[in-house]
Design a protein around this motif. Structure first.
Motif, PDB file in Angstrom:
ATOM      1  N   TRP A 315     -77.717  70.857  90.002  1.00 34.08           N
ATOM      2  CA  TRP A 315     -77.294  71.322  88.685  1.00 34.08           C
ATOM      3  C   TRP A 315     -78.460  72.015  87.985  1.00 34.08           C
ATOM      4  N   ASP A 316     -78.279  72.369  86.724  1.00 35.88           N
ATOM      5  CA  ASP A 316     -79.282  73.104  85.933  1.00 35.88           C
ATOM      6  C   ASP A 316     -79.638  74.441  86.579  1.00 35.88           C
ATOM      7  N   TRP A 317     -78.640  75.331  86.631  1.00 35.56           N
ATOM      8  CA  TRP A 317     -78.804  76.660  87.217  1.00 35.56           C
ATOM      9  C   TRP A 317     -79.168  77.707  86.163  1.00 35.56           C
ATOM     10  N   GLU A 318     -79.705  77.293  85.030  1.00 36.24           N
ATOM     11  CA  GLU A 318     -79.882  78.210  83.907  1.00 36.24           C
ATOM     12  C   GLU A 318     -80.958  79.261  84.128  1.00 36.24           C
ATOM     13  N   THR A 319     -81.828  79.078  85.126  1.00 34.64           N
ATOM     14  CA  THR A 319     -82.828  80.112  85.413  1.00 34.64           C
ATOM     15  C   THR A 319     -82.534  80.795  86.743  1.00 34.64           C
ATOM     16  N   SER A 320     -81.317  80.618  87.247  1.00 31.39           N
ATOM     17  CA  SER A 320     -80.932  81.278  88.490  1.00 31.39           C
ATOM     18  C   SER A 320     -80.722  82.766  88.250  1.00 31.39           C
ATOM     19  N   THR A 321     -81.267  83.573  89.146  1.00 27.86           N
ATOM     20  CA  THR A 321     -81.081  85.020  89.074  1.00 27.86           C
ATOM     21  C   THR A 321     -80.974  85.578  90.485  1.00 27.86           C
ATOM     22  N   PRO A 322     -80.360  86.742  90.641  1.00 25.79           N
ATOM     23  CA  PRO A 322     -80.334  87.399  91.948  1.00 25.79           C
ATOM     24  C   PRO A 322     -81.610  88.194  92.190  1.00 25.79           C
ATOM     25  N   ASN A 323     -81.805  88.605  93.431  1.00 29.01           N
ATOM     26  CA  ASN A 323     -82.830  89.603  93.772  1.00 29.01           C
ATOM     27  C   ASN A 323     -84.250  89.173  93.444  1.00 29.01           C
ATOM     28  N   VAL A 324     -84.601  87.929  93.770  1.00 26.34           N
ATOM     29  CA  VAL A 324     -85.995  87.501  93.660  1.00 26.34           C
ATOM     30  C   VAL A 324     -86.584  87.432  95.071  1.00 26.34           C
ATOM     31  N   PRO A 325     -87.906  87.466  95.194  1.00 25.64           N
ATOM     32  CA  PRO A 325     -88.498  87.343  96.530  1.00 25.64           C
ATOM     33  C   PRO A 325     -88.060  86.049  97.210  1.00 25.64           C
ATOM     34  N   LEU A 326     -87.653  86.140  98.445  1.00 26.42           N
ATOM     35  CA  LEU A 326     -87.209  84.977  99.196  1.00 26.42           C
ATOM     36  C   LEU A 326     -88.341  83.946  99.281  1.00 26.42           C
ATOM     37  N   GLY A 327     -88.019  82.692  99.011  1.00 29.03           N
ATOM     38  CA  GLY A 327     -88.999  81.626  99.113  1.00 29.03           C
ATOM     39  C   GLY A 327     -89.435  81.027  97.797  1.00 29.03           C
ATOM     40  N   LEU A 328     -89.036  81.635  96.666  1.00 33.46           N
ATOM     41  CA  LEU A 328     -89.489  81.108  95.374  1.00 33.46           C
ATOM     42  C   LEU A 328     -88.987  79.698  95.117  1.00 33.46           C
ATOM     43  N   ASP A 329     -87.772  79.360  95.580  1.00 35.21           N
ATOM     44  CA  ASP A 329     -87.268  78.000  95.353  1.00 35.21           C
ATOM     45  C   ASP A 329     -88.154  76.959  96.027  1.00 35.21           C
ATOM     46  N   ALA A 330     -88.623  77.245  97.233  1.00 37.19           N
ATOM     47  CA  ALA A 330     -89.484  76.292  97.944  1.00 37.19           C
ATOM     48  C   ALA A 330     -90.800  76.110  97.199  1.00 37.19           C
ATOM     49  N   LEU A 331     -91.415  77.202  96.782  1.00 36.98           N
ATOM     50  CA  LEU A 331     -92.665  77.116  96.027  1.00 36.98           C
ATOM     51  C   LEU A 331     -92.457  76.376  94.713  1.00 36.98           C
ATOM     52  N   HIS A 332     -91.352  76.642  94.036  1.00 40.56           N
ATOM     53  CA  HIS A 332     -91.069  76.006  92.751  1.00 40.56           C
ATOM     54  C   HIS A 332     -90.914  74.495  92.920  1.00 40.56           C
ATOM     55  N   PHE A 333     -90.237  74.084  93.969  1.00 43.43           N
ATOM     56  CA  PHE A 333     -90.033  72.652  94.227  1.00 43.43           C
ATOM     57  C   PHE A 333     -91.376  71.934  94.291  1.00 43.43           C
ATOM     58  N   TYR A 334     -92.274  72.423  95.116  1.00 41.23           N
ATOM     59  CA  TYR A 334     -93.562  71.740  95.287  1.00 41.23           C
ATOM     60  C   TYR A 334     -94.435  71.873  94.037  1.00 41.23           C
ATOM     61  N   PHE A 335     -94.388  73.027  93.379  1.00 39.21           N
ATOM     62  CA  PHE A 335     -95.197  73.209  92.169  1.00 39.21           C
ATOM     63  C   PHE A 335     -94.771  72.232  91.084  1.00 39.21           C
ATOM     64  N   GLN A 336     -93.463  72.136  90.816  1.00 35.60           N
ATOM     65  CA  GLN A 336     -93.001  71.301  89.715  1.00 35.60           C
ATOM     66  C   GLN A 336     -93.178  69.820  89.999  1.00 35.60           C
ATOM     67  N   VAL A 337     -93.006  69.400  91.234  1.00 36.79           N
ATOM     68  CA  VAL A 337     -93.265  67.993  91.556  1.00 36.79           C
ATOM     69  C   VAL A 337     -94.719  67.653  91.250  1.00 36.79           C
ATOM     70  N   ALA A 338     -95.637  68.544  91.636  1.00 33.68           N
ATOM     71  CA  ALA A 338     -97.047  68.291  91.369  1.00 33.68           C
ATOM     72  C   ALA A 338     -97.367  68.378  89.880  1.00 33.68           C
ATOM     73  N   PHE A 339     -96.826  69.406  89.210  1.00 34.22           N
ATOM     74  CA  PHE A 339     -97.176  69.657  87.806  1.00 34.22           C
ATOM     75  C   PHE A 339     -96.472  68.694  86.851  1.00 34.22           C
ATOM     76  N   ILE A 340     -95.173  68.474  87.046  1.00 35.17           N
ATOM     77  CA  ILE A 340     -94.398  67.636  86.123  1.00 35.17           C
ATOM     78  C   ILE A 340     -94.439  66.171  86.538  1.00 35.17           C
ATOM     79  N   ALA A 341     -94.049  65.887  87.768  1.00 35.92           N
ATOM     80  CA  ALA A 341     -93.920  64.491  88.187  1.00 35.92           C
ATOM     81  C   ALA A 341     -95.273  63.823  88.422  1.00 35.92           C
ATOM     82  N   ARG A 342     -96.239  64.568  88.965  1.00 38.98           N
ATOM     83  CA  ARG A 342     -97.547  63.976  89.280  1.00 38.98           C
ATOM     84  C   ARG A 342     -98.600  64.230  88.212  1.00 38.98           C
ATOM     85  N   GLY A 343     -98.295  65.112  87.241  1.00 34.69           N
ATOM     86  CA  GLY A 343     -99.252  65.369  86.169  1.00 34.69           C
ATOM     87  C   GLY A 343    -100.465  66.157  86.590  1.00 34.69           C
TER      88      GLY A 343
END
Length: 428
Positions: A315-343
């Motif tokens: 859920w929470d698809w509010e920043t979903s857009t078409p035509n982005v470089p392939l792979g951004l979701d994978a990078l975002h997953f690891y970035f946010q876990v480190a930045f938000i969840a791990r501080g």
């Protein structure tokens, strides 16, 4: 009147009540027992503190509905939160908790207001028409910082979940609910291996944009912050929600949009200067790098994912857009876990993302020599997103900005190229 209300209620929720229950002569709000003379109480909310300066508001209009607002989808929450909500939910259902709740807000209606006026101006009445049920019980929060927006949970008086409503109230959040509506429509057009909230409607009410979705399935269970990245087949399926394309970075629709968003949507002079410089350096050195483009979820993180049996839900698809470089979701997953969840800091989170996403990027067909470039493009996208939200609220995420501009500057100053156009082209 707004200033006096804010003085009597914490700012974390005063702006929400002003947004949802003010701006009309027939409906107002005030701390419990302090409605203007002649106004009749139509609803009462308990304000529950949830930490980090945030609040969660629950209507006390019906015991079963109020209880469900605390206990429904408890499996999506942490163990400590589940226990606290279960106990408070039991207290609300039995009526024992209501007298003990000290922070309450009354919603008042003006004397002589007609049924037609209330149907148009009172949120609860409007929700009854949206869901075709009445009466309804609502609960809501709004978050904090540049991305804040109200999210309503709506229940029948007997406690049955009816759905969720996201409220677009400024430029950024209106665009966000529009993006999510488009993404959910795209998901509904094809069979998917993952589930999403049912799209029920996208409408307006008193200058606010409302995205209405159905409730998530009962029995759904949250993913922990240590959960693995969803399978690459899921990432590819998300990317195929929009027609894909391939081409050089500098001439891509996404890149042209990023440049336009920086020049037109970033109003802070220091931020605009830093992001324009970063974009110019990327384009000058790497504009000819060929990349694949597709849709992305935009906020694919464990706390926006859950499972029911073997099926994944997102859920929470509010920043979903078409035509982005392939792979951004994978990078975002690891970035946010480190930045938000791990501080972790922005620099540390960026390094974690770049180091962890390589396998997924390779499986998606991103050439290895372009991995670091795509990681930098992800950071640039997040920085532009932050500034667009900041333009609407005036709020800054102090942990993220200006640190992100410093990280971009350091990455672009490194002597090793992000990607060599000829090598990347051969690898593609």
């Amino acid at each position: 009147m707004q200033a006096s209300r804010a003085a009597q209620a914490a700012m974390s929720h005063a702006w929400l009540f002003d947004l949802l229950f003010a701006g009309t002569p027939h409906v107002t709000w005030a701390p419990a027992g302090a409605l203007p003379a002649g106004f009749e109480r139509a609803d009462q909310f308990a304000v529950l503190r949830t930490g980090a300066g945030r609040s969660f508001m629950v209507s006390l209009a019906a015991r079963p509905g109020a209880s469900s607002a605390l206990t429904s989808y408890n499996s999506l929450r942490s163990g400590r939160t589940r226990l606290a909500r279960r106990l408070l939910g039991l207290g609300l259902r039995t009526g024992l908790a209501q007298p003990l709740l000290r922070d309450k807000i009354d919603i008042g209606i003006a004397p002589g207001a007609s049924p037609a006026q209330l149907a148009d101006e009172l949120l609860g009445e409007h929700l009854q028409r949206l869901f075709g049920r009445g009466p309804v019980v609502m609960a809501f929060g709004g978050g904090s910082g540049p991305y804040r927006k109200p999210v309503l949970q709506v229940f029948a008086a007997d406690g049955g979940p009816l759905g969720y409503i996201k409220v677009g109230w400024n430029d950024w959040t209106r665009e966000a609910v529009g993006r999510e509506a488009a993404a959910l429509r795209a998901c509904a057009l094809r069979p998917l291996q993952f589930g999403v909230p049912e799209f029920l409607g996208h409408s307006t009410w008193r200058g606010l944009d409302l995205l209405i979705t159905g409730p998530m399935p009962l029995g759904i269970r949250r993913l922990g912050s240590g959960s693995a990245l969803p399978d690459v087949s899921v990432l590819r399926e998300i990317s195929e929600l929009a027609p894909g394309s391939a081409g050089e970075l500098a001439t891509s629709q996404w890149w042209l949009g990023v440049r336009s968003r920086i020049s037109e949507g970033v109003v802070d002079p220091a931020a605009r200067s830093a992001l324009e410089l970063a974009a110019e350096r990327i384009e000058r050195a790497h504009g000819r790098v060929p990349l694949q483009f597709g849709a992305w979820h935009g906020d694919l993180v464990p706390w926006n994912l859950a499972r029911r049996g073997s099926r994944l839900y997102a859920w929470d698809w509010e920043t979903s857009t078409p035509n982005v470089p392939l792979g951004l979701d994978a990078l975002h997953f690891y970035f946010q876990v480190a930045f938000i969840a791990r501080g972790r800091s922005v620099a540390e989170a960026a390094a974690v993302a770049a180091g962890s996403a390589g396998s997924a990027l390779g499986a998606l067909g991103v050439p290895e020599r372009a991995h670091r470039l795509v990681a930098v493009l992800h950071l640039l996208e997040l920085a532009v997103r932050h500034e667009e939200a900041r333009r609407s609220t005036g709020d800054v995420d102090d942990r993220f900005y200006p640190a992100v501009t410093h990280v971009l500057e350091r990455e672009l100053a490194r002597p090793r190229a992000l990607a060599d156009p000829q090598s990347a082209e051969r690898a593609a």
